[in-house]
Design a protein around this motif. Structure first.
Motif, PDB file in Angstrom:
ATOM      1  N   GLN A 213       0.822  -1.223   0.000  1.00 41.18           N
ATOM      2  CA  GLN A 213       0.000   0.000   0.000  1.00 41.18           C
ATOM      3  C   GLN A 213       0.851   1.266   0.000  1.00 41.18           C
ATOM      4  N   ASN A 214       2.117   1.128   0.305  1.00 38.98           N
ATOM      5  CA  ASN A 214       3.027   2.279   0.268  1.00 38.98           C
ATOM      6  C   ASN A 214       3.253   2.695  -1.199  1.00 38.98           C
ATOM      7  N   TYR A 215       3.150   4.009  -1.478  1.00 39.26           N
ATOM      8  CA  TYR A 215       3.218   4.469  -2.879  1.00 39.26           C
ATOM      9  C   TYR A 215       4.585   4.205  -3.514  1.00 39.26           C
ATOM     10  N   PHE A 216       5.643   4.349  -2.700  1.00 40.54           N
ATOM     11  CA  PHE A 216       6.977   4.095  -3.256  1.00 40.54           C
ATOM     12  C   PHE A 216       7.112   2.615  -3.639  1.00 40.54           C
ATOM     13  N   VAL A 217       6.643   1.732  -2.739  1.00 41.13           N
ATOM     14  CA  VAL A 217       6.722   0.287  -3.017  1.00 41.13           C
ATOM     15  C   VAL A 217       5.869  -0.046  -4.256  1.00 41.13           C
ATOM     16  N   LYS A 218       4.709   0.613  -4.386  1.00 41.11           N
ATOM     17  CA  LYS A 218       3.873   0.397  -5.587  1.00 41.11           C
ATOM     18  C   LYS A 218       4.673   0.738  -6.849  1.00 41.11           C
ATOM     19  N   ALA A 219       5.372   1.898  -6.808  1.00 36.45           N
ATOM     20  CA  ALA A 219       6.140   2.330  -7.984  1.00 36.45           C
ATOM     21  C   ALA A 219       7.239   1.319  -8.302  1.00 36.45           C
ATOM     22  N   ALA A 272      -1.020  -4.156  -8.259  1.00 37.60           N
ATOM     23  CA  ALA A 272      -0.260  -3.157  -7.488  1.00 37.60           C
ATOM     24  C   ALA A 272      -1.096  -1.901  -7.258  1.00 37.60           C
ATOM     25  N   LEU A 273      -1.947  -1.543  -8.238  1.00 34.37           N
ATOM     26  CA  LEU A 273      -2.728  -0.302  -8.110  1.00 34.37           C
ATOM     27  C   LEU A 273      -3.937  -0.460  -7.182  1.00 34.37           C
TER      28      LEU A 273
END
Ligand code: HEM
Length: 275
Positions: A213-219, A272-273
């Motif tokens: 859920q962390n945006y950096f990890v998603k990227a 991921a999204l």
């Protein structure tokens, strides 16, 4: 590179053992190690493609945490744990041998003897390290810190390779495969190590979902999905192209590979999204 050339004091027992293995011994004697290593690279690449598809498919059950936990419980049996550890062998072999090829292509110098020695020892070290982490299974590290460090290292290496191979006379798609290979050289072995720093890192739905859920990890996850599917797709197309005479068959197969890779990319990115 002769068989004797890569036998030195340290790796001699390992090389002798490998040379006595049934199928391998036939080919090392008749065709030599470079031929065998090239085929091992291909077979490892194909195994990784199969595992990648299976991995993305398994991760889809994260949208229902109880079903993911049940799947992981099933794969928690000792046989699957051993197979999971054994996956480190094609991973590190393909990664380091691919790194070796990229190094040759970038610097145009060859030193097969010392490179093969490095390949062998670093591979064994990595597989042992992963096994040790899987057995200890109690370390913990911040996901963002870990992936930030690895991403910087992966991007730096990819940039270094880009600046070296850009001037080489080859297609853009070929160059992109080498550049993605350089990025994966850091990210894929790191991904496996990270997943085994602690059992819950990869095997408990809540821990995995919280991290994703962390945006950096998603990227990082989305970049990894795109890069690895491109690299593997290009690899499959160029590898199969070597064996197909008919142009229309080659084009048909390339179209099929592109469609399958796009399908898995869509599944991975969507996961991921939405998580
Ligand atoms: C981990 C870092 C990786 C590096 C450094 C790397 C490097 C390379 C290189 C340099 C080639 C070209 C070999 C040649 O043309 O002779 C290649 C081919 C290939 N790679 Fe990778 N790769 C990596 C990871 C992966 C992964 C994770 C997959 C699959 C999911 C994969 C699948 C393939 C396939 C199918 C081929 C074509 C096989 C062949 O022609 O030998 N690679 N790789």
């Amino acid at each position: 590179m002769s068989t004797n050339a890569i036998k030195t004091r340290f790796e001699e027992p390992v090389m002798l053992w490998l040379e006595r293995m049934p199928l391998l011994s036939t080919y090392t004697k008749t065709k030599g190690w470079p031929y065998v290593i090239a085929w091992c690279h291909r077979i490892a690449g194909l195994l990784l493609v199969a595992y990648l598809w299976f991995h993305i498919y398994t991760l889809l059950s994260l949208s229902s945490p109880p079903s993911y936990d049940a799947t992981m419980k099933f794969y928690g049996f000792i046989l699957f744990r051993i197979l999971e550890w054994a996956l480190a062998i094609p991973v590190i072999f393909h990664a380091l041998n691919g790194g070796r090829l990229i190094l040759y292509e970038s610097f145009e110098t060859r030193d097969d003897e010392s490179m093969t020695r490095w390949l062998l020892w670093l591979s064994m070290l990595y597989v042992a390290l992963l096994g040790a982490l899987m057995l200890i299974g109690s370390q913990s590290v911040s996901a963002v810190f870990f992936w930030l460090t690895m991403s910087v290292a992966g991007l730096t290496l990819a940039y270094g390779v880009t600046s070296k191979i850009w001037a080489i006379e080859h297609s853009l798609l070929w160059k992109l495969q080498r550049i993605t290979g350089a990025y994966l050289l850091i990210l894929i072995p790191a991904h496996m190590l990270f997943m085994h720093l602690n059992y819950s890192m990869a095997h408990e739905a809540n821990t995995v979902v919280m991290r994703m859920q962390n945006y950096f990890v998603k990227a990082v996850d989305i970049t990894l999905v795109v890069v690895v599917l491109y690299h593997a797709g290009y690899g499959l197309v160029s590898f199969t192209g070597d064996y197909l005479e008919s142009r229309s068959l080659r084009i048909g197969l390339a179209a099929l590979v592109i469609l399958v890779m796009l399908f898995f990319a869509a599944l991975g990115i969507r996961l991921a999204l939405v998580i």
